[in-house]
Motif scaffolding. Structure first.
Motif, PDB file in Angstrom:
ATOM      1  N   UNK A 542       0.835  -1.183   0.000  1.00 54.56           N
ATOM      2  CA  UNK A 542       0.000   0.000   0.000  1.00 54.56           C
ATOM      3  C   UNK A 542       0.880   1.245   0.000  1.00 54.56           C
ATOM      4  N   UNK A 578      14.344  -5.546  -3.675  1.00 53.09           N
ATOM      5  CA  UNK A 578      14.517  -4.268  -2.997  1.00 53.09           C
ATOM      6  C   UNK A 578      15.373  -4.342  -1.750  1.00 53.09           C
ATOM      7  N   UNK A 580      14.965  -5.086   1.186  1.00 55.53           N
ATOM      8  CA  UNK A 580      14.504  -4.879   2.553  1.00 55.53           C
ATOM      9  C   UNK A 580      13.220  -5.643   2.792  1.00 55.53           C
ATOM     10  N   UNK A 582       9.703  -6.108   4.363  1.00 56.05           N
ATOM     11  CA  UNK A 582       8.616  -5.243   4.788  1.00 56.05           C
ATOM     12  C   UNK A 582       7.901  -5.903   5.961  1.00 56.05           C
ATOM     13  N   UNK A 585       3.201  -4.626   6.503  1.00 57.26           N
ATOM     14  CA  UNK A 585       2.743  -3.869   5.347  1.00 57.26           C
ATOM     15  C   UNK A 585       1.482  -4.511   4.800  1.00 57.26           C
TER      16      UNK A 585
END
Lengths: 684, 546
Positions: A542, A578, A580, A582, A585
């Motif tokens: 989101x 990416x 990382x 999350x 989320x």
């Protein structure tokens, strides 16, 4: 016999495969006024060479640049655009961003829109972000627009309403009205061409579709007719930008998928070969006279994008993700005002061509550098078609570079290669890193006339470990047409939050798209067992605005666990790309996608005869070639005489009709069982 | 250690590739619309002395500002460890404004600091009195958000939890901001790794020599272009409408004292600093002047520290172009755009064929904020609009496109509506807003938004009282406006919207270039056909009946 035929700017390449897997390759001149002429001539030439009859031509897979050329020359249809009231300028406003090259330069602009403002009209209607009707379609406003379009004599109309991907009813009704008011005028609607969010990109796509469809459709009809007459047994398929084939009849209404399909043949061929030689991670590079096309292949499949630009215009359809940079044999080397050596993006192209062509070109090019350094033989360029003049190359480099840079002839020539290689390396790094890959984990497959000349240096520059030069690198794209599966991609923006990802609802969305794909495959006459249907979804967290594509299990009844798996797979992919993780989320499912494949029959690859380890029989002699700083006596080999298992020790050059492969000292080239040239670059 | 021109160029491509890679990593790993859709970011690679050696192709406004920050950073820290990351946003330490967070990481090679990587990104919110710090009426930097004067965000590769705790407690959308900040850290580390590889491959001495050569090359290009201009003093001026508090124009004067192959720039005649938030910190002032000079002198010179060597910028402390703390600075872009415009006006006297007429001259920045209906979740929607560029020596202005310094993208209507309770009712050109001229100024944009819930609407805009100037006989462009339900509101301020209220944003148009009577009549007719110019304006401004 299956025939692949690839129409380029100068030459038309034809490759045929018979039932036993024997390949025949031929070249003819392209006939720009009516390319279908050259196509028929090419098939005739190929059949004759293969000793086959007319009725043996069963399947013709064709790659055409007719749409690409029409766009580049701005010779598409006179097109009108109908938008939601208040938004006719979206096409010209775009994303308000000046192009990269216009960062400081006041004179660099985005391309002028294909529909001038006078032909951009508005319909009163509005759908909201939840798919609700905010204002119903005012049919009178559509009729009034039709009246203007008629008066202005447009031959195509694009329709793009806000949120039509959520509720296509208004666009469909508008099309009905336009078609009945404007007989003979082509109408494209955005909810069909590109049912995805972001109004500028979607509008740009549907405008391209309307602008090019009439020309592409006319061409396909003409070619179909001609083939029916000359080769009644042959089925015609066209290659799409997604690397898959489409039956000629389907081109009507979906012509946009045939646009920008030029580089797709090479990408498809490279993906096919990467699976055969068990190099599922490959970067393929096609280096010709003016451009350098890069494709990333992971898991044996060419990377597909839905976020590309076509001559500066966003084109949001599924396409093989081919990045093009302006580097090729014809790229011009020059010294800028600060005293730096640059190569490209300007190209000497075919006329006047590099200095060594002796046609009046005075600026030194990459090809000139290769000639000066002994990597290209002046007597065997394009199979001896053009005799090169080394003296002209020397003269151009001396005059334009040696003086200003204070370098010797060989230093300057070598400098051209190092700079162009560094530029290409930057291109490769850019397009792999954007996708979260490290190029060093990939093999480099190089083709096109100039690719094999630069491949090993390029791999060393990047730190890639293996180089693969496929057979007939000059006609490799046409080979890709032979092995392409039939393919239909359908997608839809759905924008589901996690709470809305009900398995039954998802399955219904996928099945809806699948139905359309299956219907296309029915029309293609593809049998059930040759079909492969893939479901996937674009997801994001989101608040993000870039999506990642994740495979979805294809089941008539999706379960909660399938949805959970999808979310987990997405999180994992997100972390890989990416870097990382999350936490906490919320995920949004943006688009559902269905790819429907009709698998081509397995193509047997020809196997060259096996030889002993020593390639002596293929050696044509020696020549002075400059590597790094020093001139060495390199062995010269004829590729057609190399056998499987042969090992060529550098320094060497392997020559063939359309290309040549350079093997630097301390490197060795091995011929594999399929006739590929493999060079390992591990360890410096 | 010496290098040759070929190796230098190969290393240049490497370094630019590193800056690009950092940019890709940042854009793709960040969360907020400002970074992902609008791309208000820049990444760069620095040598061990903090000089820029390569930068990603994003926003020039952010690019050139690094020079001052880096000089401060290198001075301030001697105790680097591998894996350290420094965070800063202090406009009084070489920063831009508080929402632009800068992240730097040292690059270690063989136990020594061999360079730095850095990124700067505009964040949706850093706390303070207004969401996204978009508001008029602020008079001190303390109201503008959390000020971070070069703090260690990571030590030896580990996040400093204290700093993250302070950030989390002081910003409105911590998940987004911290996500974006981590994206910047990730981008920084990607750059560190790649620079280390480059150092290992070529050797640190060769890399250093190549960087020196690259800077020299850029410097030579700029000096060569300067040499071609007659010596003299060139002056240009422009005005900011007001500072949102005191209703009077703020004068910006730029003087170029050009001699030989270098130029000294001062701002004598410029207004003192003001109470409102349009004060322009020194790093932004430098960026604006550098931008104008490079654009006019040699727009394709490789962007590195060498470009700036021929320039000397002297901004008197206490002026609006170099304020004393604690002046508010959030809307500094309004002023920096005018610095660029005044610079172009000055340079038009030396190089009329290389400049443009006046442009929109500000970035219309709007923040809509409220609560998602029925939730405790807050939203902050930043909507940025460009406008019309000035007409150019050989072409019309770019209708509705961004110009000068900042480089950003608009937010798609559909993306905005899918995420926020807003409905966009029109997004279009405004006819007759481009200044008449041999080449016409660009048309302005209008975007109308309806609030679907109650929310606040904060903003700063400009060029609503002082129009974009025409040059060499060209007419001025139209001024912009901000309206709520049809009524004009202040360009810089904050309002509360009820559900159903409509905000109308009109950007300014660009100024014209050259005498309108010299315009090709066919171009006038085409503009009338396209509804870009009315028949009446064609008659009035160009003397052409259509």
């Amino acid at each position: 016999m299956r025939i692949g035929i690839d129409v380029g700017g100068t030459f038309t390449d034809v490759v045929g495969a018979d039932a036993r897997g024997r390949l025949t390759v031929r070249k003819t001149s392209t006939t720009p006024q009516d390319p279908s002429e050259g196509v028929v001539a090419g098939i005739r030439k190929l059949l004759r060479a293969a000793g086959a009859a007319e009725r043996d031509a069963r399947l013709v897979v064709h790659g055409t640049t007719i749409g690409t050329n029409a766009l580049l020359e701005r010779k598409g249809a006179r097109t009108g655009l109908l938008t939601t009231a208040g938004f006719r300028d979206v096409l010209e406003i775009g994303r308000v961003q000046r192009p990269d090259a216009g960062l400081y330069d006041f004179n660099v602009d985005n391309p002028e829109p294909l529909v001038p403002r006078a032909l951009r009209l508005e319909a009163v209607e509005r759908v909201g972000a939840a798919g609700e009707v905010v204002a119903p379609l005012d049919e009178g406003s559509v009729r009034r627009a039709a009246e203007t379009f008629r008066r202005e004599k447009v031959s195509a109309v694009a329709v793009s309403f806000l949120f039509s991907f959520l509720r296509p009813g208004h666009e469909r009704r508008a099309r009905e009205i336009l078609e009945s008011e404007l007989p003979g005028v082509h109408v494209s609607i955005s909810s069909e061409v590109c049912p995805e969010f972001r109004e500028f990109e979607r509008t740009s796509t549907v405008v391209l579709s309307a602008y090019l469809a009439p020309i592409v459709e006319t061409y396909v009809e003409r070619l179909s007719g001609r083939l029916r007459k000359e080769y009644p047994a042959a089925e015609l398929r066209l290659i799409q930008a997604n690397g898959g084939g489409m039956r000629a009849a389907a081109a009507k209404g979906r012509a946009i998928h045939l646009v920008n399909s030029g580089p797709a043949g090479g990408a498809t061929a490279a993906a096919f070969l990467s699976r055969r030689i068990d190099e599922p991670r490959t970067i393929s590079v096609d280096m010709g006279g003016t451009s350098f096309d890069i494709t990333t292949i992971a898991d044996g499949l060419a990377h597909v994008t839905t976020d590309a630009k076509f001559d500066g215009f966003p084109l949001k359809i599924a396409m093989d993700d081919v990045n093009v940079i302006g580097a090729g044999g014809g790229s011009i080397a020059w010294v800028d005002a600060g005293g730096a050596l640059n190569v490209g993006p300007r190209s000497a192209s075919a006329s006047p061509g590099p200095a060594c062509y002796g046609r009046g070109g005075e600026e030194p090019t990459v090809t000139d550098a290769n000639v000066v350094l002994g990597r290209i033989s002046p007597d065997y360029f394009l199979g001896g078609e053009i005799r090169l003049d080394r003296e002209q190359a020397v003269e151009a480099i001396r005059r334009r570079l040696c003086g200003p840079l204070g370098l010797s002839l060989e230093e300057a020539a070598h400098g051209i290669l190092r700079v162009v290689n560094a530029n290409m390396a930057r291109g490769i790094a850019g397009c792999t890193v954007q996708r979260g890959y490290d190029p060093r984990d990939f093999a480099l497959m190089a083709f096109g006339g100039a690719g094999p000349l630069h491949a090993v240096d390029l791999a060393e520059e990047i730190g890639m470990k293996r180089v693969v030069i496929p057979p007939f690198p000059g006609a490799f794209s046409a080979f890709g047409l032979l092995v392409a599966d039939t393919r239909h991609d359908f997608s839809r923006t759905v924008m589901l939050k996690e709470s809305g990802m009900d398995p039954a609802r998802l399955a219904a969305l996928f099945l809806g798209l699948e139905q359309r794909g299956q219907a296309e495959l029915d029309e293609d006459g593809i049998s059930e067992r040759d079909r492969k249907i893939l479901w996937s979804a674009d997801l994001r967290f989101e608040g993000q605005s870039y999506e990642l594509n994740v495979a979805v299990a294809r089941r008539r009844r999706l379960a909660e666990s399938d949805v959970k798996r999808l979310l987990e797979d997405f999180a994992r992919l997100h972390e890989r790309i990416y870097a990382f993780k999350a936490v906490d989320e919320k995920t949004v499912l943006v688009n559902v996608r269905v790819t429907s494949l009709g698998l081509s029959p397995e193509l047997k690859l020809p196997r060259p005869p096996k030889g002993s380890a020593s390639p002596k029989e293929a050696c044509k002699g020696t020549r002075r070639v400059v590597f790094g700083g020093s001139a060495l006596e390199a062995r010269i080999y004829e590729r057609s005489r190399l056998k499987a298992g042969h090992v060529v020790e550098g320094p060497a050059v392997v020559e063939e009709e359309i290309s040549c492969t350079v093997v630097p000292p301390k490197r060795a080239l091995r011929v594999d069982a399929l006739g590929n040239l493999l060079i390992d670059v591990e360890g410096r | 250690m010496k290098t040759d021109p070929v190796t230098t160029q190969v290393i240049r491509y490497r370094l630019e590739s590193i800056a690009d890679e950092m940019g890709y990593t940042l854009v793709r790993t960040s969360r907020s619309t400002v970074i992902k859709e609008i791309m208000d970011i820049t990444c760069a690679v620095f040598d061990r002395r903090g000089r820029t050696i390569a930068q990603g192709h994003h926003a020039p406004m952010l690019l050139t500002g690094f020079e001052i920050t880096m000089a401060e950073l290198v001075k301030r820290f001697q105790d680097w460890e591998e894996g350290d990351v420094v965070l800063s946003n202090d406009p009084y330490l070489g920063g831009q404004h508080l929402t632009d967070l800068q992240v730097f990481a040292p690059v270690f090679f063989k136990g020594k600091v061999a360079g730095f990587t850095g990124s700067i990104a505009h964040h949706s919110d850093v706390g303070g009195s207004a969401p996204g710090t978009v508001a008029g009426g602020l008079t001190e930097i303390f109201q503008e958000g959390l000020r971070l004067p070069m703090v260690k965000l990571c030590r030896a590769g580990r996040e400093v939890e204290d700093v993250f705790g302070i950030l989390r407690a002081n910003i409105r959308v911590p998940d987004k901001t911290l996500g974006d900040l981590r994206a910047q850290v990730a981008a920084g580390f990607v750059g560190v790794r790649r620079l280390q590889e480059t150092l290992a491959r070529f050797g640190p001495d060769t890399v250093e020599a190549a960087c020196a050569a690259l800077m020299d090359q850029s410097e030579r290009r700029i000096r060569a272009a300067l040499k071609a201009i007659p010596d003299g003093v060139y002056t240009g001026e422009d005005h900011v409408d007001d500072d949102g508090i005191d209703d009077r124009p703020i004068r910006i004067v730029v003087n170029f004292r050009k001699k030989g192959d270098s130029v000294t720039v001062d701002f004598e005649g410029t207004a003192p600093q003001v109470r409102g938030n349009v004060n322009c910190p020194i790093a932004t002032t430098h960026a604006a002047v550098y931008y104008a000079l490079i654009a006019v002198l040699d727009p394709h010179a490789p962007a590195n520290s060498g470009c700036y060597r021929p320039f000397r910028v002297e901004a008197a402390p206490g002026t609006v172009v170099n304020p004393h703390p604690p002046a508010a600075v959030q809307a500094r872009t309004t002023t920096s755009q005018k610095i660029a415009e005044a610079s172009l006006r000055a340079l038009s006297k030396a190089l009329p064929a290389r400049v443009t007429a006046g442009s929109h001259g500000n970035i219309m920045t709007n923040a809509f904020s409220g609560w998602y209906p029925g939730t405790r979740r807050r939203f902050v929607c930043i909507d940025i609009q460009g406008g019309g560029g000035g007409a150019r020596p050989a072409k019309d202005g770019r209708d509705g496109q961004d110009t000068h310094l900042a480089r950003f993208m608009n937010t798609p209507v559909e993306a905005e509506e899918l995420e926020y309770p807003l409905r966009v009712e029109r997004y279009e050109f405004i006819p007759d807003t481009g200044g008449a001229g041999r080449h016409r100024g660009a048309l302005a944009l209008r975007r109308d938004l309806r609030a679907l819930e109650e929310m606040t609407f904060s903003r700063y805009a400009d060029r609503q009282k002082v129009p974009p100037f025409g040059i060499l006989g060209g007419k001025d462009g139209a001024m912009g406006s901000t309206r709520v339900n049809g009524d004009r509101v202040k360009s810089k301020g904050m309002s509360t919207l009820k559900a159903g209220d409509v905000v109308s944003l009109c950007t300014p148009g660009g100024g014209g270039y050259g005498d309108p009577k010299e315009r090709d009549p066919e171009q006038v007719r085409r503009d009338v056909r396209d509804g870009k110019v009315s028949a009446e304006a064609a008659r009035r401004d160009y003397g052409i009946e259509v």
